[in-house]
Write a protein that holds these residues in place. Structure first.
Motif, PDB file in Angstrom:
ATOM      1  N   SER A  28       0.775  -1.232  -0.088  1.00  0.00           N
ATOM      2  CA  SER A  28       0.304  -0.727   0.180  1.00  0.00           C
ATOM      3  C   SER A  28       1.053   1.335   0.030  1.00  0.00           C
ATOM      4  O   SER A  28       0.596   2.130  -0.320  1.00  0.00           O
ATOM      5  CB  SER A  28      -1.345  -0.472   1.300  1.00  0.00           C
ATOM      6  OG  SER A  28      -0.705  -0.500   2.097  1.00  0.00           O
ATOM      7  N   ASP A  33      -2.872   2.541  -8.018  1.00  0.00           N
ATOM      8  CA  ASP A  33      -3.392   1.106  -7.371  1.00  0.00           C
ATOM      9  C   ASP A  33      -3.774   0.391  -9.521  1.00  0.00           C
ATOM     10  O   ASP A  33      -3.639   1.196 -10.169  1.00  0.00           O
ATOM     11  CB  ASP A  33      -4.441   1.536  -7.263  1.00  0.00           C
ATOM     12  CG  ASP A  33      -5.568   2.641  -7.214  1.00  0.00           C
ATOM     13  OD1 ASP A  33      -5.773   2.246  -8.288  1.00  0.00           O
ATOM     14  OD2 ASP A  33      -5.957   2.856  -5.921  1.00  0.00           O
ATOM     15  N   LEU A  55     -10.510   0.701  -2.544  1.00  0.00           N
ATOM     16  CA  LEU A  55      -9.577   1.268  -2.359  1.00  0.00           C
ATOM     17  C   LEU A  55      -9.546   2.552  -2.219  1.00  0.00           C
ATOM     18  O   LEU A  55      -8.919   3.475  -1.662  1.00  0.00           O
ATOM     19  CB  LEU A  55      -8.662   1.506  -4.105  1.00  0.00           C
ATOM     20  CG  LEU A  55      -8.538   0.348  -4.429  1.00  0.00           C
ATOM     21  CD1 LEU A  55      -8.560   0.329  -6.149  1.00  0.00           C
ATOM     22  CD2 LEU A  55      -7.490  -0.722  -3.600  1.00  0.00           C
ATOM     23  N   ARG A 281      -0.613  -3.652 -11.789  1.00  0.00           N
ATOM     24  CA  ARG A 281      -1.015  -3.701 -10.724  1.00  0.00           C
ATOM     25  C   ARG A 281      -2.063  -3.918 -10.295  1.00  0.00           C
ATOM     26  O   ARG A 281      -2.936  -3.713  -9.210  1.00  0.00           O
ATOM     27  CB  ARG A 281      -0.897  -1.569 -10.127  1.00  0.00           C
ATOM     28  CG  ARG A 281       0.059  -1.063 -10.775  1.00  0.00           C
ATOM     29  CD  ARG A 281       0.244   0.549 -11.085  1.00  0.00           C
ATOM     30  NE  ARG A 281       0.909   0.847 -10.742  1.00  0.00           N
ATOM     31  CZ  ARG A 281       1.217   2.341 -11.471  1.00  0.00           C
ATOM     32  NH1 ARG A 281       0.254   3.082  -9.746  1.00  0.00           N
ATOM     33  NH2 ARG A 281       2.068   3.261 -11.596  1.00  0.00           N
ATOM     34  N   TYR A 283      -2.252  -5.960  -7.182  1.00  0.00           N
ATOM     35  CA  TYR A 283      -1.815  -6.225  -5.878  1.00  0.00           C
ATOM     36  C   TYR A 283      -2.734  -7.103  -4.993  1.00  0.00           C
ATOM     37  O   TYR A 283      -2.421  -7.672  -5.017  1.00  0.00           O
ATOM     38  CB  TYR A 283      -1.641  -4.435  -5.049  1.00  0.00           C
ATOM     39  CG  TYR A 283      -0.670  -3.652  -5.809  1.00  0.00           C
ATOM     40  CD1 TYR A 283      -0.023  -4.299  -6.819  1.00  0.00           C
ATOM     41  CD2 TYR A 283      -1.328  -2.570  -5.919  1.00  0.00           C
ATOM     42  CE1 TYR A 283       1.407  -3.414  -7.047  1.00  0.00           C
ATOM     43  CE2 TYR A 283      -0.764  -1.428  -6.158  1.00  0.00           C
ATOM     44  CZ  TYR A 283       0.586  -1.524  -6.897  1.00  0.00           C
ATOM     45  OH  TYR A 283       1.511  -1.366  -7.202  1.00  0.00           O
TER      46      TYR A 283
END
Lengths: 318, 329
Positions: A28, A33, A55, A281, A283
């Motif tokens: 983070s 993102d 998010l 990305r 994540y």
């Protein structure tokens, strides 16, 4: 023994909490993102998507949501695949696993044999030749080694397919399918073996050399035992003890894929997915996968400790 | 040599070929051991005692070590040219050996039982059950109680003295004719030392076994030896019966050694010590190797190596002091 085991299991908890904090907050900390990667989106659409994926929440809230989901066996939701991370991992991890397992078995088998022979025939022609070859293979970069293999075995000789996991458009079943898969596996496994066999051979050779100089090996010889018994019963077992730890660390590596080798051979493994997730990305996928490997590492560490106790009476617990 | 000679070492030379040069660790050493006799090899660290013992067992690491010359006859069998198979049949069977460090001489991952029974399977071809019974008997023979428990324990669970007893039990397992003990008591504390020596003596007499004992402890020599071989810098400088060596030492080195031994009830401010140090065994000049440290040195001592000569019945010394006038000049 039992109380020790329970204690060790309890120790896993803070370790894993620490790992989850590190993994989550490192990811983070990175600005941007998944939603930011698409430049064609309007600001309103972006805000909408961020809200949808959660998010827009504060980092702490997101962490606890993530950890809460982990406890239910939910590693997150891959944005790129639009499927749960566990499902994505499940789809790709096994193809990596089989290549890694095959290369692990071959590597250890070769390294043990070569290491022991090199140590017992210290400075012989066999020792120097093998040491040279093994180091040459280890020192070559994987992309170069992979391309050479493809050029030689796939293009020139045509023995093996150049890439992929199964022949495109084929519809094999049963034994046929297995044979096709094995043919595709040979080259990537060969490359992985060549890359890792050097270090391990060196490791076994050094361990063996150290052990054969020990007093108890001399005692074994003085008893009139056959050289084979001296080496394998007395020296080898002692030389293998430190290798238990090493072997346990191979366990997470079985599931973590080989990024470069998988790319070269176009192998649909987790290594390739991992790289791809970075570029877009994704994540949640990266975090879920890293957490999975962290859990495996901690568990294999525990297994190593327990196995060590089984193999070495000096650390065996009362 | 007498008829009941069991080990005959003739002009043995064992050299180590190292990067710095050739180390003549054992240089022209001759002696013999008869049946039931205890021979002690004495000398300070690095004089070649252990290498002599290892050469007899043919346990010298090659490379760097090599027996370059001489003969080792065990019951008239030539050990230097014996095949690996023949050697293996002798080791642990007819000749057995115990070592200086009992703590590291046993395999840490095998039980005591496994290690005692090994030679029984190898040489006496016993079954598993017989071997276990025999092993239990051996453990009791060397004076350890709770033999069944010891059989199943690992080396780290026993003390140094107990481990040395186990080593003796392993060495005795196949009724050897010759027992080589390489400083068997050095790593143990004094009370245990006495016990182990007593045990060795008892067993030796009971079985009429021969013993080759390597030590630097003159107290041990006086206690157990029949015959003494004194080594210095890889060479035998004096050898004779234990009485001759202690009552009438000839070589200045032997005299010095005996003087530096503490005597009970004798108050001395400082114990005698031989001045100087053992020479480096690489590139020795042709001279008496004790030349630098000798109180009686003469010009000839620095120029040529003294030959071993008979000074008394069965008492030999390698020193120019005892050479006849005409040879010296």
């Amino acid at each position: 023994m039992n109380s020790y085991f329970i204690k060790r299991i309890l120790y896993l908890i803070p370790t894993l909490i620490g790992a989850s904090i590190l993994i989550f907050f490192l990811y983070s900390l990175i600005p941007g993102d998944y939603v930011d990667t698409d430049p064609n989106l309007t600001a309103e659409r972006k805000a909408e998507l961020k809200e949808l994926y959660g998010l827009d929440q504060p980092v702490i809230t997101r962490y606890f949501t993530w950890v809460g989901n982990l406890f239910q066996g939910d590693l997150g939701y891959s944005l790129q695949f639009q499927r749960p991370v566990t499902e994505v991992l499940g789809n790709y991890i096994w193809s990596s696993f089989f290549v890694a397992l095959a290369s692990l078995i071959i590597t250890w088998f070769l390294a043990i044999i070569i290491g022991v022979i090199s140590a017992t025939r210290h400075y012989s022609l066999f020792d120097s030749t093998v040491t040279f070859l093994v180091f040459a293979a280890m020192a070559t970069p994987s992309f170069f080694l992979g391309l050479i293999m493809i050029k030689f075995f796939a293009v020139d000789l045509g023995w093996f397919p150049a890439g992929g996991m199964i022949t495109t458009g084929s519809n094999f079943t049963g034994l046929e399918y297995f044979k096709d898969l094995a043919e595709h596996m040979i080259l990537p496994v060969l490359v992985l073996v060549m890359l890792s066999v050097g270090g391990l051979t060196r490791y076994f050779r050094t361990n063996m050399l150290e052990v054969v100089r020990q007093d108890f090996v001399r005692t074994a010889r003085a008893k009139g035992l056959k050289e084979r018994v001296v080496i394998f019963k007395h020296a080898f077992r002692n030389a293998m003890l430190p290798a238990i730890t090493l072997f346990a660390f191979e366990l997470p590596a079985l599931f973590s894929g080989a990024i470069i080798t998988e790319q070269i051979f176009n192998w649909p493994g987790i290594g390739a997915i991992y790289m791809q997730a970075f570029t877009v990305r994704d994540y949640p996928l990266l975090m879920g996968f890293t957490m999975f490997i962290a859990v495996l590492t901690v568990i294999s560490n525990l297994i190593a400790d327990l196995l060590y106790g089984v193999a070495d009476p000096r650390v065996r617990l009362k | 040599m007498s008829d009941n000679t069991i080990l005959d070492v003739k002009k043995l030379s064992t050299h180590f070929f190292t990067e710095n040069g050739v180390v003549k660790a054992v240089n022209d050493v001759s002696f013999s051991v008869s049946e039931g006799q205890t021979v002690c090899i004495v000398g300070e660290s690095g004089c070649g005692k252990s290498v002599t013992a290892m050469s007899i067992m043919r346990l010298i690491e090659d490379p760097p070590g090599k027996i370059v010359d001489g003969e080792i006859l065990f019951q008239d069998k030539d050990l230097i040219h014996a095949s690996k198979k023949d050697l293996r049949r002798l080791r642990g069977n007819d000749i057995s050996m115990i070592f200086q460090e009992p703590m590291s001489s046993l395999n840490p991952v095998l039980t005591i039982g496994e290690q005692i029974t090994e030679p029984l399977f190898e040489h006496r071809l016993l079954t598993k059950k017989q071997a276990k019974q025999e092993a239990i008997k051996l453990i009791e023979l060397v004076g350890i109680g709770r033999s069944n428990e010891i059989f199943h324990s690992y080396p780290h669970q026993l003390s140094g003295g107990m481990l040395q007893r186990i080593m003796i039990a392993i060495a005795l397992s196949c009724d050897p004719l010759l027992l080589i003990a390489d400083e068997p008591t050095t790593a143990l504390d004094v009370t245990i030392q006495a016990q182990i020596l007593e045990l060795l003596k008892e067993i030796k007499e009971e079985r009429n076994m021969s013993m080759l004992l390597i030590t630097h402890d003159l107290g041990v020599v006086a206690e157990v030896a029949d015959y003494v071989v004194v080594m210095y810098a890889g060479k035998v400088i004096e050898q004779g019966s234990v009485l001759d060596i202690f009552k009438d030492p000839k070589h200045p080195y032997t005299q010095g050694l005996l003087q530096s031994k503490p005597v009970l009830n004798q108050r001395k401010k400082r114990l005698y010590s031989i001045p100087g140090q053992v020479p480096n065994l690489i590139d020795l000049k042709p001279s008496c190797y004790f030349y630098d440290r000798c109180e009686h040195r003469m010009s000839i001592c620095g120029g040529s190596i003294p030959e071993k000569m008979e000074v008394d019945d069965n008492h030999q010394v390698a020193c120019w002091l005892y050479e006849k006038e005409e040879v010296r000049t």
